[in-house]
Design a protein around this motif. Structure first.
Motif, PDB file in Angstrom:
ATOM      1  N   GLY A  57      17.557  13.245  45.851  1.00  0.00           N
ATOM      2  CA  GLY A  57      18.813  13.625  45.732  1.00  0.00           C
ATOM      3  C   GLY A  57      19.415  14.720  46.882  1.00  0.00           C
ATOM      4  O   GLY A  57      20.095  14.692  47.461  1.00  0.00           O
ATOM      5  N   ALA A  58      18.083  15.209  46.695  1.00  0.00           N
ATOM      6  CA  ALA A  58      18.582  16.654  48.067  1.00  0.00           C
ATOM      7  C   ALA A  58      18.954  16.503  49.554  1.00  0.00           C
ATOM      8  O   ALA A  58      19.662  16.792  49.546  1.00  0.00           O
ATOM      9  N   THR A  59      17.829  15.040  49.471  1.00  0.00           N
ATOM     10  CA  THR A  59      18.795  14.577  51.543  1.00  0.00           C
ATOM     11  C   THR A  59      19.961  14.254  50.883  1.00  0.00           C
ATOM     12  O   THR A  59      20.454  14.232  52.304  1.00  0.00           O
ATOM     13  N   LEU A  60      20.344  13.567  50.402  1.00  0.00           N
ATOM     14  CA  LEU A  60      21.664  12.937  50.199  1.00  0.00           C
ATOM     15  C   LEU A  60      22.931  13.708  50.090  1.00  0.00           C
ATOM     16  O   LEU A  60      23.808  14.199  50.315  1.00  0.00           O
ATOM     17  N   PHE A  61      22.514  14.833  49.496  1.00  0.00           N
ATOM     18  CA  PHE A  61      23.383  15.924  49.371  1.00  0.00           C
ATOM     19  C   PHE A  61      23.054  17.025  50.689  1.00  0.00           C
ATOM     20  O   PHE A  61      24.051  16.714  51.003  1.00  0.00           O
ATOM     21  N   PHE A  62      22.503  16.817  51.318  1.00  0.00           N
ATOM     22  CA  PHE A  62      22.239  17.495  52.783  1.00  0.00           C
ATOM     23  C   PHE A  62      22.936  16.579  53.302  1.00  0.00           C
ATOM     24  O   PHE A  62      24.026  17.485  54.418  1.00  0.00           O
ATOM     25  N   ASN A  63      23.131  15.597  53.651  1.00  0.00           N
ATOM     26  CA  ASN A  63      23.629  14.716  53.813  1.00  0.00           C
ATOM     27  C   ASN A  63      25.129  14.038  54.118  1.00  0.00           C
ATOM     28  O   ASN A  63      25.694  14.117  54.813  1.00  0.00           O
ATOM     29  N   ILE A  64      25.422  14.446  52.865  1.00  0.00           N
ATOM     30  CA  ILE A  64      26.888  14.128  52.154  1.00  0.00           C
ATOM     31  C   ILE A  64      27.324  15.571  53.221  1.00  0.00           C
ATOM     32  O   ILE A  64      29.026  15.289  54.116  1.00  0.00           O
ATOM     33  N   ILE A  65      26.563  16.228  53.053  1.00  0.00           N
ATOM     34  CA  ILE A  65      27.311  17.961  53.889  1.00  0.00           C
ATOM     35  C   ILE A  65      27.870  17.833  55.090  1.00  0.00           C
ATOM     36  O   ILE A  65      29.023  17.745  55.708  1.00  0.00           O
ATOM     37  N   ILE A  66      26.741  16.773  55.952  1.00  0.00           N
ATOM     38  CA  ILE A  66      26.703  17.101  57.169  1.00  0.00           C
ATOM     39  C   ILE A  66      27.821  15.717  57.424  1.00  0.00           C
ATOM     40  O   ILE A  66      28.605  16.415  58.166  1.00  0.00           O
ATOM     41  N   LEU A  67      27.646  14.512  56.988  1.00  0.00           N
ATOM     42  CA  LEU A  67      28.970  13.632  57.174  1.00  0.00           C
ATOM     43  C   LEU A  67      30.338  14.603  56.637  1.00  0.00           C
ATOM     44  O   LEU A  67      30.823  13.836  57.653  1.00  0.00           O
ATOM     45  N   SER A  68      30.755  15.005  55.704  1.00  0.00           N
ATOM     46  CA  SER A  68      31.822  16.027  55.521  1.00  0.00           C
ATOM     47  C   SER A  68      32.594  16.889  56.595  1.00  0.00           C
ATOM     48  O   SER A  68      33.739  17.118  56.938  1.00  0.00           O
ATOM     49  N   LEU A  69      31.480  17.517  57.073  1.00  0.00           N
ATOM     50  CA  LEU A  69      31.695  19.075  58.469  1.00  0.00           C
ATOM     51  C   LEU A  69      31.896  18.174  59.396  1.00  0.00           C
ATOM     52  O   LEU A  69      32.758  17.936  60.360  1.00  0.00           O
ATOM     53  N   LYS A  70      31.209  16.519  59.444  1.00  0.00           N
ATOM     54  CA  LYS A  70      31.886  15.584  60.883  1.00  0.00           C
ATOM     55  C   LYS A  70      32.998  14.741  60.420  1.00  0.00           C
ATOM     56  O   LYS A  70      34.447  14.857  60.945  1.00  0.00           O
ATOM     57  N   ILE A  71      33.392  15.257  59.667  1.00  0.00           N
ATOM     58  CA  ILE A  71      34.690  14.686  59.183  1.00  0.00           C
ATOM     59  C   ILE A  71      36.021  15.412  59.322  1.00  0.00           C
ATOM     60  O   ILE A  71      37.063  15.988  60.302  1.00  0.00           O
ATOM     61  N   LYS A  72      34.725  16.696  58.925  1.00  0.00           N
ATOM     62  CA  LYS A  72      35.469  17.725  58.352  1.00  0.00           C
ATOM     63  C   LYS A  72      36.393  18.680  60.037  1.00  0.00           C
ATOM     64  O   LYS A  72      37.529  19.270  60.382  1.00  0.00           O
ATOM     65  N   TYR A  73      35.250  18.045  61.403  1.00  0.00           N
ATOM     66  CA  TYR A  73      35.614  18.831  62.595  1.00  0.00           C
ATOM     67  C   TYR A  73      35.915  18.108  63.024  1.00  0.00           C
ATOM     68  O   TYR A  73      35.150  18.143  64.983  1.00  0.00           O
ATOM     69  N   ARG A  74      36.417  16.724  63.521  1.00  0.00           N
ATOM     70  CA  ARG A  74      37.029  15.766  64.400  1.00  0.00           C
ATOM     71  C   ARG A  74      36.897  16.387  65.025  1.00  0.00           C
ATOM     72  O   ARG A  74      37.679  17.145  65.569  1.00  0.00           O
TER      73      ARG A  74
END
Length: 75
Positions: free
Chosen positions: A58-75
């Motif tokens: 769950g923690a790993t998923l949380f961190f990786n969702i943040i990374i994916l969100s930042l990837k989308i945000k900072y295209r």
């Protein structure tokens, strides 16, 4: 110990992406497939009623969702 190391191994990438406001070197395919896999581990942990499996993934998923969100945000 293994769960702790693998869970927190994504923390430096998350912090670096946040600070640099760039995720150009992080692959969408890797993030998406990894998130699906970790989500399935969470489901597996729930089916086993294994709190360590649920919390670590769950923690790993949380961190990786943040990374994916930042990837989308900072295209």
């Amino acid at each position: 110990m293994a769960a702790t190391l693998t869970t927190f191994s994504f923390l430096p990438q998350m912090i670096k992406t946040w600070q640099s406001k760039s995720a150009k070197d992080v692959s969408y395919i890797m993030l998406i497939t990894f998130n699906i896999g970790v989500f399935l581990w969470v489901i597996y942990g729930i089916s086993l009623q294994s709190l360590p499996v649920i919390l670590a993934n769950g923690a790993t998923l949380f961190f990786n969702i943040i990374i994916l969100s930042l990837k989308i945000k900072y295209r």
